[in-house]
Design a protein around this motif. Structure first.
Motif, PDB file in Angstrom:
ATOM      1  N   ALA A 172       1.194  -1.083   0.250  1.00 22.90           N
ATOM      2  CA  ALA A 172       0.248   0.094   0.381  1.00 22.90           C
ATOM      3  C   ALA A 172       1.011   1.101  -0.109  1.00 22.90           C
ATOM      4  N   LEU A 173       0.239   2.652  -0.414  1.00 26.14           N
ATOM      5  CA  LEU A 173       0.982   3.554  -0.864  1.00 26.14           C
ATOM      6  C   LEU A 173       0.808   4.659   0.215  1.00 26.14           C
ATOM      7  N   GLY A 174       2.037   4.818   0.966  1.00 20.76           N
ATOM      8  CA  GLY A 174       1.600   5.844   2.003  1.00 20.76           C
ATOM      9  C   GLY A 174       2.827   6.674   2.528  1.00 20.76           C
ATOM     10  N   TRP A 175       3.020   7.029   3.554  1.00 22.86           N
ATOM     11  CA  TRP A 175       3.983   7.991   3.385  1.00 22.86           C
ATOM     12  C   TRP A 175       5.493   7.554   5.025  1.00 22.86           C
ATOM     13  N   GLY A 176       6.186   7.933   5.188  1.00 23.31           N
ATOM     14  CA  GLY A 176       7.111   7.957   6.428  1.00 23.31           C
ATOM     15  C   GLY A 176       7.494   8.934   6.913  1.00 23.31           C
ATOM     16  N   TYR A 177       7.851   9.434   7.812  1.00 21.01           N
ATOM     17  CA  TYR A 177       8.610  10.700   8.301  1.00 21.01           C
ATOM     18  C   TYR A 177       9.302  10.700   9.205  1.00 21.01           C
ATOM     19  N   ASN A 178      10.120  11.174   9.644  1.00 18.20           N
ATOM     20  CA  ASN A 178      11.750  11.482   9.851  1.00 18.20           C
ATOM     21  C   ASN A 178      11.159  12.313  11.635  1.00 18.20           C
ATOM     22  N   THR A 179      10.883  11.559  12.502  1.00 18.91           N
ATOM     23  CA  THR A 179      10.626  11.331  13.685  1.00 18.91           C
ATOM     24  C   THR A 179      11.449  12.735  14.686  1.00 18.91           C
ATOM     25  N   GLU A 180      12.039  13.263  14.076  1.00 20.85           N
ATOM     26  CA  GLU A 180      13.189  13.672  15.086  1.00 20.85           C
ATOM     27  C   GLU A 180      13.481  14.258  14.282  1.00 20.85           C
ATOM     28  N   ILE A 181      13.587  15.264  13.156  1.00 25.58           N
ATOM     29  CA  ILE A 181      13.516  16.476  12.456  1.00 25.58           C
ATOM     30  C   ILE A 181      11.985  16.833  12.012  1.00 25.58           C
ATOM     31  N   LEU A 182      10.873  16.398  12.136  1.00 25.26           N
ATOM     32  CA  LEU A 182       9.387  17.039  12.490  1.00 25.26           C
ATOM     33  C   LEU A 182       9.264  17.215  14.447  1.00 25.26           C
ATOM     34  N   VAL A 207       6.214   7.370  -0.061  1.00 28.77           N
ATOM     35  CA  VAL A 207       6.891   5.688  -1.209  1.00 28.77           C
ATOM     36  C   VAL A 207       5.743   4.746  -1.192  1.00 28.77           C
ATOM     37  N   PHE A 208       6.122   3.545  -0.861  1.00 28.41           N
ATOM     38  CA  PHE A 208       5.208   2.790  -0.967  1.00 28.41           C
ATOM     39  C   PHE A 208       5.310   2.200   1.123  1.00 28.41           C
ATOM     40  N   MET A 209       4.074   2.370   1.098  1.00 28.22           N
ATOM     41  CA  MET A 209       4.644   1.493   3.554  1.00 28.22           C
ATOM     42  C   MET A 209       5.853   1.169   3.345  1.00 28.22           C
ATOM     43  N   HIS A 210       5.904  -0.090   2.568  1.00 35.69           N
ATOM     44  CA  HIS A 210       6.752  -1.046   3.001  1.00 35.69           C
ATOM     45  C   HIS A 210       8.086  -1.052   2.952  1.00 35.69           C
ATOM     46  N   ASP A 211       8.212   0.092   1.806  1.00 38.76           N
ATOM     47  CA  ASP A 211       9.354   0.804   1.554  1.00 38.76           C
ATOM     48  C   ASP A 211      10.056   2.014   3.204  1.00 38.76           C
ATOM     49  N   ALA A 212       8.556   2.477   3.520  1.00 35.74           N
ATOM     50  CA  ALA A 212       9.128   2.747   4.244  1.00 35.74           C
ATOM     51  C   ALA A 212      10.277   2.063   5.957  1.00 35.74           C
ATOM     52  N   VAL A 213       8.968   1.426   6.383  1.00 30.98           N
ATOM     53  CA  VAL A 213       9.237  -0.194   6.766  1.00 30.98           C
ATOM     54  C   VAL A 213      10.279  -0.479   6.894  1.00 30.98           C
ATOM     55  N   ALA A 214      11.079  -0.465   5.868  1.00 33.47           N
ATOM     56  CA  ALA A 214      13.026  -0.540   6.189  1.00 33.47           C
ATOM     57  C   ALA A 214      13.089   0.300   6.465  1.00 33.47           C
ATOM     58  N   GLN A 215      13.257   1.210   6.091  1.00 28.26           N
ATOM     59  CA  GLN A 215      13.593   2.253   7.191  1.00 28.26           C
ATOM     60  C   GLN A 215      14.089   1.929   8.732  1.00 28.26           C
ATOM     61  N   ALA A 216      12.380   2.038   8.752  1.00 26.06           N
ATOM     62  CA  ALA A 216      12.718   1.938  10.121  1.00 26.06           C
ATOM     63  C   ALA A 216      12.931   0.654  10.867  1.00 26.06           C
ATOM     64  N   ASP A 217      13.363  -0.196  10.080  1.00 30.83           N
ATOM     65  CA  ASP A 217      13.600  -1.661  10.213  1.00 30.83           C
ATOM     66  C   ASP A 217      15.195  -1.652  10.645  1.00 30.83           C
ATOM     67  N   GLU A 218      15.256  -0.846   9.760  1.00 30.74           N
ATOM     68  CA  GLU A 218      17.062  -0.579  10.193  1.00 30.74           C
ATOM     69  C   GLU A 218      17.698   1.010  11.192  1.00 30.74           C
ATOM     70  N   GLY A 219      16.449   1.108  11.503  1.00 34.44           N
ATOM     71  CA  GLY A 219      17.186   1.558  13.072  1.00 34.44           C
ATOM     72  C   GLY A 219      16.769   3.270  12.926  1.00 34.44           C
TER      73      GLY A 219
END
Length: 337
Positions: free
Chosen positions: A126-136, A221-233
């Motif tokens: 599915a389509l969505g987005w990822g945001y950087n919690t620290e920046i926001l 992005v597609f949500m799974h691409d955002a999950v991949a970044q979160a999974d890398e820490g």
């Protein structure tokens, strides 16, 4: 290793008519880590040498179209389904009904049926987005939960999204917004969104990678691409927009006129197997596999938990519809950037 990775284009020495029968010329439109893992494992079990090039799905379609009279590619794996459907509509791809079709989820088989078996679904997301919690947080910006939130002036310069001319992800976003809002309203929204966009990237996953590196606040992005970044820490939070969102059926197509047709069919059948699709979590890939027996990562976003639109793959995969929307985007959005 037997395989060759060609990151700028297929080698001149692979011209049709001289390639060995045990070779396969492959375009891969997924993340390079996934592409490399699939090629490596395929070659371990088959006496076929794979020459692989990584291209975004829009670039892949353009390459196939440019080489239609003299195909340099045998098989195209991954990338969002709309360009695959357009290639099928243009008869750039070869009809093939794999014996494994009965093993697949209905959405993957429907993709094949819509294309008269010139493509097939290999994963979904599915389509969505990822945001950087620290920046926001540092800038005192309220995290966006809805499409409407992304046009808030506080997000000026904080959003990246890909160019739909090169990226299947971004075309899915464009088609999603048109279906959610109506075409004129969607383009008005995209113009407003453009005021907050710092860059239209070539690759669909690049925006959230930039957010992970702290170069931007939000990547659509597609949500799974955002999950991949979160999974890398990385400090990435994943969002499914509240109004609803579209989704992709990542696809696979054999090229019409493929020189190594039998090798292409061998890879095609293998890539639809549970064995092959179970490799995805190993490459930190969080899509939902098309084989019913394959097991998705427990971190993969579940479609049943996301408000999805009834995405019309057949309509928005049509050549004339897709080209008209891309032309309008280039004229009204891209040219204004």
């Amino acid at each position: 290793m037997k395989h060759t990775y060609l990151l700028a284009g297929l080698a001149a020495g692979l011209a049709p008519g001289i390639a060995a029968a045990d070779e396969l010329n492959l375009i891969c439109s997924a993340d390079i880590v996934i592409c490399e893992l699939l090629v490596e494992r395929f070659e371990e079990g088959h006496d076929i040498d794979v020459n692989m090039v990584r291209l975004s799905s829009g670039e892949a379609y353009a390459k196939l179209r440019a080489e239609a009279r003299n195909p340099q590619t045998d098989l195209w794996w991954a990338g969002s389904g709309d360009p695959h459907l357009q290639a099928a509509n243009d008869k750039l791809t070869h009809p093939y009904e794999s014996a494994r079709l009965s093993e697949l989820h209905d959405w993957a088989v429907t993709q094949a049926e819509n294309a008269e078996y010139r493509t097939v679904g290999v994963y979904s997301g599915a389509l969505g987005w990822g945001y950087n919690t620290e920046i926001l947080a540092a800038k005192g910006i309220e995290p966006p939960k809805c499409w409407a939130d992304l046009t808030d002036p506080s997000l000026k310069g904080e959003i990246q999204i890909a160019d739909p001319n090169s990226s299947g992800t971004a075309y899915t976003a464009l088609a999603t917004l048109v279906q959610l809002m109506g075409e004129d309203e969607a383009f008005a929204y995209l113009a407003e969104l453009g005021a907050n966009v710092s860059q239209y990237t070539k690759s669909g996953s690049a925006p959230v990678k930039a957010a992970a590196r702290g170069e931007t606040g939000i990547g659509i992005v597609f949500m799974h691409d955002a999950v991949a970044q979160a999974d890398e820490g990385f400090p990435i939070e994943v969002v499914a927009p509240c109004e609803g969102t579209g989704y992709e059926v990542g696809s696979m197509s054999i090229i019409d006129g493929a020189y190594n047709l039998e090798a292409a069919k061998t890879f095609y059948d293998w890539a639809l197997s549970a064995e092959a699709q179970n490799l995805m979590p190993e490459a930190r890939s969080f899509q939902l596999p098309s084989n019913r027996a394959a097991v998705a990562s427990e971190k993969a976003p579940a479609l049943e938990d996301i408000k999805l639109i009834d995405y019309d793959f057949a309509e928005y995969g049509k050549t004339d519809v897709r080209q008209r929307l891309l032309d309008r985007w280039s004229k009204e959005i891209g040219a204004a950037f």
